[in-house]
Design an enzyme around this catalytic site. Structure first.
Site, PDB file in Angstrom:
ATOM      1  N   LYS A   1      -2.973  -1.833  -2.541  1.00 31.99           N
ATOM      2  CA  LYS A   1      -3.980  -1.292  -2.077  1.00 31.99           C
ATOM      3  C   LYS A   1      -3.367   0.109  -2.465  1.00 31.99           C
ATOM      4  O   LYS A   1      -2.610   0.677  -1.938  1.00 31.99           O
ATOM      5  CB  LYS A   1      -4.086  -1.211  -0.437  1.00 31.99           C
ATOM      6  CG  LYS A   1      -5.205  -0.386  -0.180  1.00 31.99           C
ATOM      7  CD  LYS A   1      -5.710  -0.794   1.325  1.00 31.99           C
ATOM      8  CE  LYS A   1      -6.815   0.343   1.889  1.00 31.99           C
ATOM      9  NZ  LYS A   1      -7.186  -0.183   3.147  1.00 31.99           N
TER      10      LYS A   1
ATOM     11  N   GLU B   1       0.791  -1.203  -0.181  1.00 29.14           N
ATOM     12  CA  GLU B   1      -0.071   0.119  -0.133  1.00 29.14           C
ATOM     13  C   GLU B   1       1.060   1.073   0.234  1.00 29.14           C
ATOM     14  O   GLU B   1       1.112   1.920   0.979  1.00 29.14           O
ATOM     15  CB  GLU B   1      -1.061   0.009   1.194  1.00 29.14           C
ATOM     16  CG  GLU B   1      -1.702   1.256   1.305  1.00 29.14           C
ATOM     17  CD  GLU B   1      -2.732   1.322   2.411  1.00 29.14           C
ATOM     18  OE1 GLU B   1      -3.610   2.192   2.572  1.00 29.14           O
ATOM     19  OE2 GLU B   1      -2.635   0.614   3.555  1.00 29.14           O
TER      20      GLU B   1
END
Length: 295
Positions: free
Chosen positions: A213, A176
């Protein structure tokens, strides 16, 4: 690695619920839920209260595998129970939802336009505990604040280096490298980020599929090359401070990208609601995020 779980995450319809608020973000989450800071006097009491909020969400009738593929848990949540069952086992066995663990320890100070992750000194031990708890995968967040090439290169390299260790341990890593939605150079940051991600995907080897993400992009379908890469199991989007309606609208325009929302998922839920009110609003939120995730 559980092939049925891999198949579900890779191809089933749905989204990931992010229930991994940590020490820094917990007071804000509790305030939105209607619990002010005068209700607790220690971190232990604070975490007890936020666990009660999380347990109420995951045990609600509308929180099921029909619309939700996975749920990201805070480390303390992994060590606790939902409805008197170990948290990860409850999610998978009772709800059909894959348990995912947040493994990062927060962010370092800004340098070169980014905030890298703090060292994860206990990573090996944490991954062993996660496997014993029947965790499917992990998630770790770093932050990009501006389009500074050297910083973004370092940010992505850190994500991939740790991601390879997690994959080697038998878990699916979610990388992420978030971009701040308010950055004045967000679009340029996205271009640099995409180039770095694709270079690593083409050249790095992983023991398992990986996931990402990412912040919803400024250009629709911008991350399609990542979504379609053979080493990538799934790409999910964070809400990043957008309201649920805004995040859903952007998500729906990005085909193959699914949600991993936290604030946007719990928006409007309060402690004072009765069970029917709580579940009705949660069901509405879940359905709207699901619909935006299956475009």
């Amino acid at each position: 690695m559980n092939n049925a779980q891999l198949e579900r995450m890779g191809s089933a319809k749905g989204f990931i619920a992010a229930l991994d608020q940590s020490g820094g973000s917990t007071p804000g989450a509790l305030r939105k839920y209607g619990i002010e800071e005068d209700r607790y006097t220690s971190q232990e009491e604070m975490f007890d209260l936020v666990h009660g909020m999380r347990e109420r969400i995951v045990t609600s009738p509308s929180f099921t595998g029909e619309h939700i593929l996975g749920a990201i848990l805070f480390e303390m949540t992994m060590d606790r129970t939902f409805a008197d069952m170990p948290a990860a086992d409850y999610l998978w066995e009772k709800k059909g939802i894959l348990p995912i663990l947040k493994v990062d320890k927060g962010l370092l100070r800004e340098a070169d336009g980014v905030q890298l992750m703090k060292p994860i000194d206990d990573l090996d031990e944490l991954l062993e505990r996660a496997k014993k708890a029947h965790i499917f995968g992990t998630k770790m967040r770093s932050l990009i604040l501006e389009a500074a090439p050297a910083g973004i290169v370092a940010n992505v390299a850190q994500q991939f280096d740790i991601g390879k260790k997690i994959a080697a341990a038998g878990l699916v890593p979610i990388l992420e490298p978030e971009i701040n939605i308010r950055s004045t150079t967000k679009a340029e940051s996205e271009r640099i980020l995409l180039d770095e991600i694709m270079a690593h995907l083409d050249n790095d080897e992983f023991a398992s599929p990986i996931m990402f993400k990412l912040t919803p992009p400024s250009v629709d379908d911008f991350y399609r090359p990542v979504i379609e890469h053979p080493k990538v199991l799934r790409v999910v989007a964070l809400s990043g401070g957008y309201s649920r309606d805004e995040a859903n609208e952007i998500l729906a325009r990005n085909h193959g990208l699914i949600a991993s929302f936290s604030r946007a998922l719990t928006e409007g839920l309060t402690e004072s609601m009765n069970a029917e009110e709580f579940d009705a609003l949660l069901a509405q939120s879940i359905r709207s995020i699901y619909d935006a995730s299956i475009t």
